[in-house]
Design a protein around this motif. Structure first.
Motif, PDB file in Angstrom:
ATOM      1  N   THR A  21      62.344  -0.077  13.123  1.00 30.17           N
ATOM      2  CA  THR A  21      62.626  -1.366  13.731  1.00 30.17           C
ATOM      3  C   THR A  21      62.511  -1.220  15.248  1.00 30.17           C
ATOM      4  O   THR A  21      62.401  -0.098  15.770  1.00 30.17           O
ATOM      5  CB  THR A  21      64.033  -1.853  13.382  1.00 30.17           C
ATOM      6  OG1 THR A  21      64.995  -0.956  13.970  1.00 30.17           O
ATOM      7  CG2 THR A  21      64.237  -1.889  11.856  1.00 30.17           C
ATOM      8  N   GLU A  24      65.409   0.881  16.497  1.00 30.52           N
ATOM      9  CA  GLU A  24      65.231   2.290  16.148  1.00 30.52           C
ATOM     10  C   GLU A  24      64.218   2.939  17.070  1.00 30.52           C
ATOM     11  O   GLU A  24      64.407   4.093  17.510  1.00 30.52           O
ATOM     12  CB  GLU A  24      64.777   2.408  14.687  1.00 30.52           C
ATOM     13  CG  GLU A  24      65.862   2.075  13.688  1.00 30.52           C
ATOM     14  CD  GLU A  24      65.340   1.966  12.265  1.00 30.52           C
ATOM     15  OE1 GLU A  24      66.159   1.770  11.363  1.00 30.52           O
ATOM     16  OE2 GLU A  24      64.111   2.058  12.066  1.00 30.52           O
ATOM     17  N   PRO A  55      74.817   1.998  13.684  1.00 28.54           N
ATOM     18  CA  PRO A  55      73.962   1.723  12.511  1.00 28.54           C
ATOM     19  C   PRO A  55      72.521   2.216  12.704  1.00 28.54           C
ATOM     20  O   PRO A  55      71.906   2.737  11.769  1.00 28.54           O
ATOM     21  CB  PRO A  55      74.010   0.197  12.378  1.00 28.54           C
ATOM     22  CG  PRO A  55      75.304  -0.191  13.015  1.00 28.54           C
ATOM     23  CD  PRO A  55      75.493   0.771  14.144  1.00 28.54           C
ATOM     24  N   ASP A  58      72.452   6.009  12.310  1.00 29.24           N
ATOM     25  CA  ASP A  58      72.556   6.397  10.901  1.00 29.24           C
ATOM     26  C   ASP A  58      71.172   6.302  10.225  1.00 29.24           C
ATOM     27  O   ASP A  58      70.780   7.194   9.469  1.00 29.24           O
ATOM     28  CB  ASP A  58      73.544   5.486  10.169  1.00 29.24           C
ATOM     29  CG  ASP A  58      74.992   5.810  10.529  1.00 29.24           C
ATOM     30  OD1 ASP A  58      75.239   6.929  11.021  1.00 29.24           O
ATOM     31  OD2 ASP A  58      75.860   4.944  10.320  1.00 29.24           O
ATOM     32  N   ARG A  59      70.460   5.250  10.516  1.00 28.37           N
ATOM     33  CA  ARG A  59      69.136   5.080   9.889  1.00 28.37           C
ATOM     34  C   ARG A  59      68.152   6.118  10.408  1.00 28.37           C
ATOM     35  O   ARG A  59      67.315   6.633   9.654  1.00 28.37           O
ATOM     36  CB  ARG A  59      68.605   3.671  10.139  1.00 28.37           C
ATOM     37  CG  ARG A  59      69.416   2.584   9.437  1.00 28.37           C
ATOM     38  CD  ARG A  59      68.643   1.279   9.359  1.00 28.37           C
ATOM     39  NE  ARG A  59      68.331   0.747  10.673  1.00 28.37           N
ATOM     40  CZ  ARG A  59      69.104  -0.082  11.351  1.00 28.37           C
ATOM     41  NH1 ARG A  59      70.293  -0.459  10.848  1.00 28.37           N
ATOM     42  NH2 ARG A  59      68.745  -0.555  12.528  1.00 28.37           N
ATOM     43  N   GLN A  62      68.757   9.340   8.666  1.00 26.62           N
ATOM     44  CA  GLN A  62      68.206   9.307   7.309  1.00 26.62           C
ATOM     45  C   GLN A  62      66.698   9.541   7.320  1.00 26.62           C
ATOM     46  O   GLN A  62      66.140  10.082   6.363  1.00 26.62           O
ATOM     47  CB  GLN A  62      68.520   7.958   6.661  1.00 26.62           C
ATOM     48  CG  GLN A  62      69.992   7.745   6.352  1.00 26.62           C
ATOM     49  CD  GLN A  62      70.277   6.340   5.854  1.00 26.62           C
ATOM     50  OE1 GLN A  62      69.366   5.551   5.618  1.00 26.62           O
ATOM     51  NE2 GLN A  62      71.553   6.021   5.709  1.00 26.62           N
ATOM     52  N   LYS A  63      66.038   9.147   8.412  1.00 30.64           N
ATOM     53  CA  LYS A  63      64.602   9.324   8.544  1.00 30.64           C
ATOM     54  C   LYS A  63      64.230  10.646   9.217  1.00 30.64           C
ATOM     55  O   LYS A  63      63.061  10.874   9.545  1.00 30.64           O
ATOM     56  CB  LYS A  63      64.010   8.153   9.329  1.00 30.64           C
ATOM     57  CG  LYS A  63      64.155   6.814   8.611  1.00 30.64           C
ATOM     58  CD  LYS A  63      63.682   5.643   9.460  1.00 30.64           C
ATOM     59  CE  LYS A  63      63.872   4.319   8.709  1.00 30.64           C
ATOM     60  NZ  LYS A  63      63.475   3.149   9.502  1.00 30.64           N
TER      61      LYS A  63
END
Length: 260
Positions: A21, A24, A55, A58-59, A62-63
């Protein structure tokens, strides 16, 4: 900690095409510029709203684009670009493979439904195109060819093609006239009124026309028409094949009875 720096739009768009995004992308780029940062510092260097920083982090973790220390406060580091892009590409490839499998299953279901619910009949125009399709049908026949056709079409086009058929193909022909030897493996039914050439001399010349049924699964109907372009119908639909198979059988039986 430095203020947010302007980031070229094309870099953000490139990262978005890889699945990130905008926020991100901003956080990841901001972390590449520093040797670790807290969540508050990330807000300052990236320009991402404070409430969105955790948030987003966190993403990114995960990536596999961000790692976190076990200090207090926690500090976050960006994964080097080579490793980060490789990780994103790997995720894209996995997602693409899963999407391909799911979409292929959907497509096959649609194709099966269409085959069951629809009977396609194709129009073919021009003698060259029709002969090309008929050539393919005869060459690739697996077990049998049944046909009803006038002698002109048989002698000029069909007999040469039959010599190219692969393997032992059973051929059964209904026609108005036959001249010369009957090839091995070919059964011929000729109407008795035209068993001899002179018996048909006074008949008007027939247009090239015929019905060709291959392996009980494919049908080509060749239709000659005076003054118009030659055309044909081709189909593998069960209803079409069944109709012309019954038509062919009726014609053959009628010729047999007429010759008794």
């Amino acid at each position: 900690m430095s203020e947010p720096r302007e980031i070229p739009v094309h870099i953000i768009e490139s990262l978005k095409s890889l699945g990130l995004t905008k926020y991100e992308a901003l956080v990841y780029i901001g972390l590449l510029r520093v040797a670790g940062a807290t969540a508050t510092e990330i807000h300052e260097i990236s320009g991402v709203p404070r409430a969105s920083v955790y948030p987003v982090l966190d993403r990114l973790m995960q990536k596999s684009l961000v790692s976190v220390s076990h200090t207090s406060p926690k500090r976050f580091n960006a994964t080097p670009p080579d490793d980060g892009i490789d990780s994103l590409m790997h995720r894209i490839e996995e997602d693409a493979a899963q999407a391909r499998e799911a979409l292929t299953a959907i497509y096959r279901e649609k194709a099966e439904e269409h085959r069951a619910d629809q009977e396609f009949i194709w129009s073919i125009y021009g003698q060259e195109n029709i002969q090309g399709r008929l050539t393919d049908l005869i060459r690739n026949a697996g077990k049998e060819i049944r046909m009803v056709a006038n002698w002109n079409l048989l002698s000029e086009t069909i007999l040469p093609l039959l010599r190219q058929a692969r393997g032992a193909i059973a051929v059964e022909v209904v026609t108005d006239f036959w001249e010369g030897e009957v090839p091995e493996g070919v059964a011929v039914h000729v109407h008795r009124h035209c068993m001899k050439h002179e018996q048909c001399e006074n008949h008007p010349p027939m247009e090239n026309a015929g019905v060709f049924i291959v392996d009980g699964a494919k049908v080509l109907v060749w239709m000659g028409s005076s003054g118009e372009e030659t055309s044909a119908l081709y189909s593998e639909s069960p209803g079409f094949v069944q109709f012309f198979s019954r038509y062919w059988t009726n014609i053959r039986d009628w010729v047999k009875l007429s010759n008794q």
